[in-house]
Scaffold this motif. Structure first.
Motif, PDB file in Angstrom:
ATOM      1  N   UNK A  10      -0.908   0.732  -8.505  1.00 38.73           N
ATOM      2  CA  UNK A  10      -0.119   0.181  -7.396  1.00 38.73           C
ATOM      3  C   UNK A  10       1.239   0.869  -7.263  1.00 38.73           C
ATOM      4  N   UNK A  11       1.292   2.142  -7.606  1.00 45.65           N
ATOM      5  CA  UNK A  11       2.539   2.911  -7.508  1.00 45.65           C
ATOM      6  C   UNK A  11       2.239   4.191  -6.731  1.00 45.65           C
ATOM      7  N   UNK A  12       2.936   4.381  -5.618  1.00 47.07           N
ATOM      8  CA  UNK A  12       2.589   5.487  -4.719  1.00 47.07           C
ATOM      9  C   UNK A  12       2.775   6.850  -5.364  1.00 47.07           C
ATOM     10  N   UNK A  13       3.808   7.044  -6.174  1.00 42.59           N
ATOM     11  CA  UNK A  13       4.047   8.355  -6.773  1.00 42.59           C
ATOM     12  C   UNK A  13       3.022   8.663  -7.860  1.00 42.59           C
ATOM     13  N   UNK A  14       2.617   7.644  -8.620  1.00 45.08           N
ATOM     14  CA  UNK A  14       1.561   7.852  -9.610  1.00 45.08           C
ATOM     15  C   UNK A  14       0.236   8.121  -8.903  1.00 45.08           C
ATOM     16  N   UNK A  15      -0.010   7.391  -7.827  1.00 44.63           N
ATOM     17  CA  UNK A  15      -1.239   7.599  -7.057  1.00 44.63           C
ATOM     18  C   UNK A  15      -1.267   9.021  -6.479  1.00 44.63           C
ATOM     19  N   UNK A  16      -0.119   9.477  -6.014  1.00 43.76           N
ATOM     20  CA  UNK A  16      -0.050  10.838  -5.464  1.00 43.76           C
ATOM     21  C   UNK A  16      -0.301  11.875  -6.547  1.00 43.76           C
ATOM     22  N   UNK A  17       0.242  11.656  -7.741  1.00 41.96           N
ATOM     23  CA  UNK A  17       0.025  12.597  -8.840  1.00 41.96           C
ATOM     24  C   UNK A  17      -1.456  12.667  -9.203  1.00 41.96           C
ATOM     25  N   UNK A  18      -2.125  11.506  -9.183  1.00 43.49           N
ATOM     26  CA  UNK A  18      -3.563  11.487  -9.481  1.00 43.49           C
ATOM     27  C   UNK A  18      -4.353  12.286  -8.451  1.00 43.49           C
ATOM     28  N   UNK A  19      -3.993  12.141  -7.179  1.00 46.03           N
ATOM     29  CA  UNK A  19      -4.674  12.889  -6.116  1.00 46.03           C
ATOM     30  C   UNK A  19      -4.387  14.383  -6.262  1.00 46.03           C
ATOM     31  N   UNK A  20      -3.154  14.742  -6.570  1.00 49.32           N
ATOM     32  CA  UNK A  20      -2.795  16.158  -6.730  1.00 49.32           C
ATOM     33  C   UNK A  20      -3.548  16.801  -7.894  1.00 49.32           C
ATOM     34  N   UNK A  21      -3.937  16.004  -8.870  1.00 36.77           N
ATOM     35  CA  UNK A  21      -4.709  16.526  -9.988  1.00 36.77           C
ATOM     36  C   UNK A  21      -6.209  16.533  -9.712  1.00 36.77           C
ATOM     37  N   UNK A  22      -6.584  16.179  -8.468  1.00 35.48           N
ATOM     38  CA  UNK A  22      -7.987  16.267  -8.075  1.00 35.48           C
ATOM     39  C   UNK A  22      -8.839  15.082  -8.466  1.00 35.48           C
ATOM     40  N   UNK A  23      -8.198  13.948  -8.788  1.00 34.99           N
ATOM     41  CA  UNK A  23      -8.956  12.777  -9.225  1.00 34.99           C
ATOM     42  C   UNK A  23      -9.770  12.166  -8.090  1.00 34.99           C
ATOM     43  N   UNK A  24      -9.222  12.204  -6.888  1.00 36.58           N
ATOM     44  CA  UNK A  24      -9.917  11.607  -5.759  1.00 36.58           C
ATOM     45  C   UNK A  24      -9.060  11.685  -4.513  1.00 36.58           C
ATOM     46  N   UNK A  25      -9.300  10.786  -3.586  1.00 38.40           N
ATOM     47  CA  UNK A  25      -8.493  10.729  -2.362  1.00 38.40           C
ATOM     48  C   UNK A  25      -7.864   9.356  -2.228  1.00 38.40           C
ATOM     49  N   UNK A  26      -6.775   9.264  -1.467  1.00 36.79           N
ATOM     50  CA  UNK A  26      -6.036   8.012  -1.378  1.00 36.79           C
ATOM     51  C   UNK A  26      -5.258   7.936  -0.082  1.00 36.79           C
ATOM     52  N   UNK A  27      -4.821   6.712   0.257  1.00 36.69           N
ATOM     53  CA  UNK A  27      -3.984   6.465   1.424  1.00 36.69           C
ATOM     54  C   UNK A  27      -2.514   6.468   1.011  1.00 36.69           C
ATOM     55  N   UNK A  28      -1.679   7.083   1.860  1.00 38.50           N
ATOM     56  CA  UNK A  28      -0.243   7.143   1.587  1.00 38.50           C
ATOM     57  C   UNK A  28       0.545   6.903   2.869  1.00 38.50           C
ATOM     58  N   UNK A  29       1.742   6.290   2.761  1.00 33.94           N
ATOM     59  CA  UNK A  29       2.657   6.335   3.900  1.00 33.94           C
ATOM     60  C   UNK A  29       3.015   7.792   4.178  1.00 33.94           C
ATOM     61  N   UNK A  30       3.115   8.176   5.437  1.00 38.00           N
ATOM     62  CA  UNK A  30       3.322   9.595   5.749  1.00 38.00           C
ATOM     63  C   UNK A  30       4.575  10.177   5.107  1.00 38.00           C
ATOM     64  N   UNK A  31       5.646   9.360   4.955  1.00 38.41           N
ATOM     65  CA  UNK A  31       6.867   9.889   4.353  1.00 38.41           C
ATOM     66  C   UNK A  31       6.669  10.237   2.881  1.00 38.41           C
ATOM     67  N   UNK A  32       5.662   9.602   2.245  1.00 37.75           N
ATOM     68  CA  UNK A  32       5.435   9.813   0.818  1.00 37.75           C
ATOM     69  C   UNK A  32       4.793  11.167   0.515  1.00 37.75           C
ATOM     70  N   UNK A  33       4.073  11.735   1.494  1.00 37.26           N
ATOM     71  CA  UNK A  33       3.353  12.992   1.255  1.00 37.26           C
ATOM     72  C   UNK A  33       3.753  14.093   2.236  1.00 37.26           C
ATOM     73  N   UNK A  34       4.881  13.917   2.922  1.00 35.78           N
ATOM     74  CA  UNK A  34       5.284  14.879   3.963  1.00 35.78           C
ATOM     75  C   UNK A  34       5.406  16.289   3.407  1.00 35.78           C
TER      76      UNK A  34
END
Length: 303
Positions: A226-250
Motif C-alpha cells: 500500500x505504498x506507491x513508491x515501493x509499488x513503483x520499485x517492484x514494477x521497475x524490477x519487472x515484478x508485474x504491472x500496477x496502477x499509479x497516479x500520473x504524477x507518481x510515474x511522470x
C-alpha cells in the motif's frame, strides 16, 4: 467553556485532555467550575460512558457557537494583515504530499517565514472542522459539500509496466487480459483487487465494445503493497504491472522506463480526479490561507 466543548466533541475526558495537552484532573476541575458557575449539571458521567443533560445540550450549542465566533474574530484580524503571519494547518494524501506538494510547501515556508506551518499527511478522509485543520487537499471528483473548493490541478490513474516485463509476458490490449498478468495491488480493502475501466476511444476498440462501456476485472498478483513508491520499485524490477497516479510515474514514463498501458481506456476509482483545496466557508479567510491557496494554484497550473 472551550474545554467543555472539547470534552463533548472528544467523547471522553481522557481524549480531550490528550488533545489539549493537559491532565484529565485539570479537565475535571474545569468542568466542575463551569457547572458551579452556571449552577446546573451539564454532564452525566459513569466509569464507562458520558452523556449530556438536557441543560448541557443547550449550553454545548451556545459554547460551540461562541468558539466559532472567536475563531472568526481571529480570522478577521489575520485577514487584514499585510505582513503574512499566523498558523496554517493543512492535510493531504501521502503520495501527493511526498511527490508533489512537499517542494512547494518548503518554498512557501522559506518565502513566508513568519507562518507557523503544520502539515498533516493522511490517506483517510479529513474533516477540516472535526480534525482542526485549515485546509484539506484531496484528489477527488466529489468535493466535500459545504466547503469552499478550489481546483488546483487534475490527476488520472495510469496502468504501467516495464518494457522487459511486456516483452516476456505480452502487452494487454483489453482489460480482461489483465487476469493473465501479475497485478500489484494496494491490498487495503478487498475492492482493491477490483479494477474498473471505461472505454474512452472507440477508434481502436472492438466494435463489440461500445464507447463508455465499463469493464470490471478481478485481478490477481503475488505482491501486495500500500505504498506507491515501493509499488513503483517492484514494477521497475519487472515484478508485474500496477496502477499509479500520473504524477507518481511522470519521470519514468517520460524516460520510457515505464510504459503506460490500455491508453484507450480510462481507469475508474479512487486516487484520481481533480486535485482540490477545500476549507470552511467564512466571511473572513485568514490571509495566510488565501496566500497559500494562490501559491499552490500558481505552482500547479502547468502540472
Amino acid at each position: 467553556m472551550a474545554i467543555f466543548v472539547k470534552v463533548v466533541e472528544s467523547g471522553s475526558l481522557s481524549q480531550a485532555a490528550q488533545a489539549l495537552g493537559i491532565s484529565p484532573s485539570s479537565i475535571s476541575r474545569s468542568l466542575a467550575r463551569l457547572e458551579l458557575a452556571i449552577e446546573e449539571k451539564l454532564l452525566e458521567r459513569t466509569t464507562r460512558k458520558m452523556r449530556l443533560t438536557s441543560t448541557g445540550e443547550q449550553v454545548f450549542i451556545q459554547c460551540r457557537d461562541m468558539l466559532t465566533s472567536a475563531k472568526m474574530a481571529v480570522s478577521a484580524a489575520q485577514s487584514n494583515e499585510t505582513d503574512i503571519t499566523g498558523s496554517l494547518r493543512i492535510a493531504a494524501p501521502k503520495a501527493l504530499s511526498r511527490q508533489v506538494l512537499m517542494p512547494m510547501v518548503m518554498d512557501f515556508v522559506k518565502l513566508y517565514p513568519k507562518v507557523s506551518f503544520h502539515f498533516k499527511v493522511a490517506d483517510h478522509l479529513i474533516d477540516p472542522i472535526g480534525d482542526e485543520v485549515d485546509l484539506v487537499i484531496r484528489i477527488t471528483d466529489n468535493p466535500i459539500e459545504g466547503l469552499v473548493a478550489k481546483k488546483l490541478s487534475s490527476c488520472k490513474q495510469l496502468l504501467c509496466a516495464t518494457p522487459a516485463y511486456l516483452k516476456q509476458h505480452g502487452t494487454p490490449t483489453h482489460p480482461n487480459e489483465l487476469i493473465q498478468h501479475n497485478c500489484i495491488v494496494l491490498g487495503e480493502i478487498p475492492k482493491d483487487r477490483e479494477w474498473k475501466f471505461q472505454a474512452a476511444l472507440s477508434s481502436s476498440i472492438s466494435s463489440k465494445q461500445s464507447l463508455n462501456d465499463i469493464v470490471e476485472v478481478n485481478v490477481q498478483g503475488t505482491f501486495i503493497v500500500n505504498h506507491s513508491e515501493i509499488r513503483k520499485e517492484a514494477v521497475l524490477q519487472g515484478t508485474g504491472l500496477a496502477l499509479f497516479p500520473d504524477f507518481s510515474v511522470a519521470d519514468e514514463v517520460k524516460s520510457k522506463a515505464l510504459i503506460p498501458l490500455l491508453s484507450d481506456w480510462k481507469v475508474l476509482g479512487n486516487y484520481q480526479g481533480d486535485i482540490v483545496a477545500q476549507y470552511p466557508q467564512s466571511k473572513f479567510i485568514p490571509s495566510q490561507l488565501k496566500v497559500f491557496v494562490r501559491f499552490l494554484e500558481e505552482a500547479l497550473k502547468d502540472k
